[in-house]
Design an enzyme around this catalytic site. Structure first.
Site, PDB file in Angstrom:
ATOM      1  N   SER A   1      50.447  23.631 -17.117  1.00 37.09           N
ATOM      2  CA  SER A   1      50.944  23.101 -18.392  1.00 37.09           C
ATOM      3  C   SER A   1      50.023  23.631 -19.496  1.00 37.09           C
ATOM      4  O   SER A   1      48.805  23.470 -19.399  1.00 37.09           O
ATOM      5  CB  SER A   1      50.871  21.570 -18.406  1.00 37.09           C
ATOM      6  OG  SER A   1      51.656  21.063 -17.367  1.00 37.09           O
TER       7      SER A   1
ATOM      8  N   ALA B   1      38.849  17.996 -15.971  1.00 39.71           N
ATOM      9  CA  ALA B   1      40.021  17.921 -16.834  1.00 39.71           C
ATOM     10  C   ALA B   1      39.863  19.016 -17.877  1.00 39.71           C
ATOM     11  O   ALA B   1      38.824  19.666 -17.958  1.00 39.71           O
ATOM     12  CB  ALA B   1      40.107  16.559 -17.488  1.00 39.71           C
ATOM     13  N   LYS B   2      40.916  19.177 -18.658  1.00 42.51           N
ATOM     14  CA  LYS B   2      40.856  20.272 -19.616  1.00 42.51           C
ATOM     15  C   LYS B   2      39.758  20.052 -20.658  1.00 42.51           C
ATOM     16  O   LYS B   2      39.370  20.962 -21.348  1.00 42.51           O
ATOM     17  CB  LYS B   2      42.225  20.466 -20.238  1.00 42.51           C
ATOM     18  CG  LYS B   2      43.144  21.151 -19.224  1.00 42.51           C
ATOM     19  CD  LYS B   2      44.564  21.309 -19.665  1.00 42.51           C
ATOM     20  CE  LYS B   2      45.337  22.072 -18.590  1.00 42.51           C
ATOM     21  NZ  LYS B   2      46.702  21.632 -18.440  1.00 42.51           N
ATOM     22  N   ARG B   3      39.251  18.835 -20.735  1.00 44.12           N
ATOM     23  CA  ARG B   3      38.163  18.607 -21.693  1.00 44.12           C
ATOM     24  C   ARG B   3      36.814  19.161 -21.205  1.00 44.12           C
ATOM     25  O   ARG B   3      35.859  19.213 -21.955  1.00 44.12           O
ATOM     26  CB  ARG B   3      38.043  17.120 -22.029  1.00 44.12           C
ATOM     27  CG  ARG B   3      37.739  16.265 -20.849  1.00 44.12           C
ATOM     28  CD  ARG B   3      37.651  14.782 -21.200  1.00 44.12           C
ATOM     29  NE  ARG B   3      37.343  14.021 -20.015  1.00 44.12           N
ATOM     30  CZ  ARG B   3      38.245  13.601 -19.142  1.00 44.12           C
ATOM     31  NH1 ARG B   3      39.522  13.846 -19.331  1.00 44.12           N
ATOM     32  NH2 ARG B   3      37.886  12.930 -18.060  1.00 44.12           N
TER      33      ARG B   3
END
Ligand code: GLU
Length: 282
Positions: free
Chosen positions: A13, A255-257
């Protein structure tokens, strides 16, 4: 399944930069496809337009090429099962929605997120949605006129309470989740007129003739939900292989963070794909 028929997929995504956790899952997907003499398809899962950014589509394709991932079909190369970008596949999702509605599998729900949270008796597991308390399940309190386009309506799939959904996972072995206990009635079409992840992914994996889904273990409960959808739609489900999640040094799921562990920043700091893969073996 004959070797020539193996079709896997990589389904990122574009909501942020890919990190080493994605790379590992995608690498496993590619290795399993190669070992079976098949190939993977790339699908751009950009349905969530509020969180999706065009720049991340370009970045993710660049990062995946750099890492050594190869796909036989995808948004950049085309193929017989296109389009490979979810925002261009609305007609497929609408057809699935109609089938579910005609079959009586789904119902309109007017509860807000707040209503659902308020009705909860216990806090829900990290990251998982609360179990829907069933407020609108058998409700005749309003007439649905028209369709899903009506405002404030989430369409939900009615799960068979108490039924065990069992499957053999390629990575984790025998698994069993109970409908109504481990997960509840889930959203199929959102009130803002967007198909849900569950509906889109089942529609696409079936339409693209995917034979094995390789993805992170955070989606195990979603697999149970999706198996119910396959059954309702009278579709043959693919095989499933879930990869353990990668954690950071304090045990938190990547996570994308986690920008420092993004493929882009690792590349910029001189790390090579080989070094990343070698680190998985230790
Ligand atoms: N697009 C989903 C994600 O990036 C993955 C979905 C899947 O593998 O089924 O989280």
């Amino acid at each position: 399944m004959t070797a020539a028929h193996y079709r896997g997929r990589i389904a990122p995504s574009p909501t942020g930069l890919l990190h080493v956790g994605h790379a590992r899952t995608f690498w496993v997907a590619q290795e399993r496809a190669q070992a079976a003499g098949g190939a993977v398809v790339l699908r751009n899962e950009d349905l969530d337009s509020a969180r999706f950014k065009g720049e991340f589509v370009t970045a993710m394709i660049e990062d995946m090429h750099w890492f050594g991932l190869q796909w036989r079909e995808g948004p950049d190369v085309g193929g017989p099962f296109g389009p490979y970008t979810q925002s261009e596949r609305r007609n497929f999702y609408q057809a699935t929605f109609e089938k579910l509605r005609e079959g009586g599998w789904i119902y309109p729900c007017t509860c807000s997120r707040q209503d659902v949270l308020r009705a909860l008796q216990a806090p829900h597991a990290d990251g998982e949605e609360p179990i829907y308390p069933g407020t609108c399940r058998d409700s005749s309190k309003f007439e649905v006129q028209g369709s899903k386009l009506e405002k404030r309506i989430n369409w939900r799939f009615r799960v068979p309470d108490g039924e065990a959904v069992c499957f053999t996972d390629g990575g984790f072995g025998e698994l069993r989740f109970v409908a109504g206990k481990d997960f509840g009635d889930f959203v199929i079409w959102r009130h803002d007129d967007v198909p849900s992840y569950q509906l889109a992914v089942v529609t696409d994996d079936a339409a693209m003739q995917i034979t094995e889904v390789v993805r992170g273990a955070d989606l195990l409960l979603s697999t149970a939900r999706q198996l119910l959808l396959y059954r309702a739609l009278k579709l043959e489900p693919p095989a499933f292989y879930h990869c353990p999640l990668m954690l950071d040094e304090s045990g938190v799921r990547l996570a994308k963070r986690h920008d420092a562990l993004s493929l882009k920043s690792l590349r910029e700091r001189g790390t090579t794909p080989e070094m990343i893969r070698a680190s998985w073996k230790t």
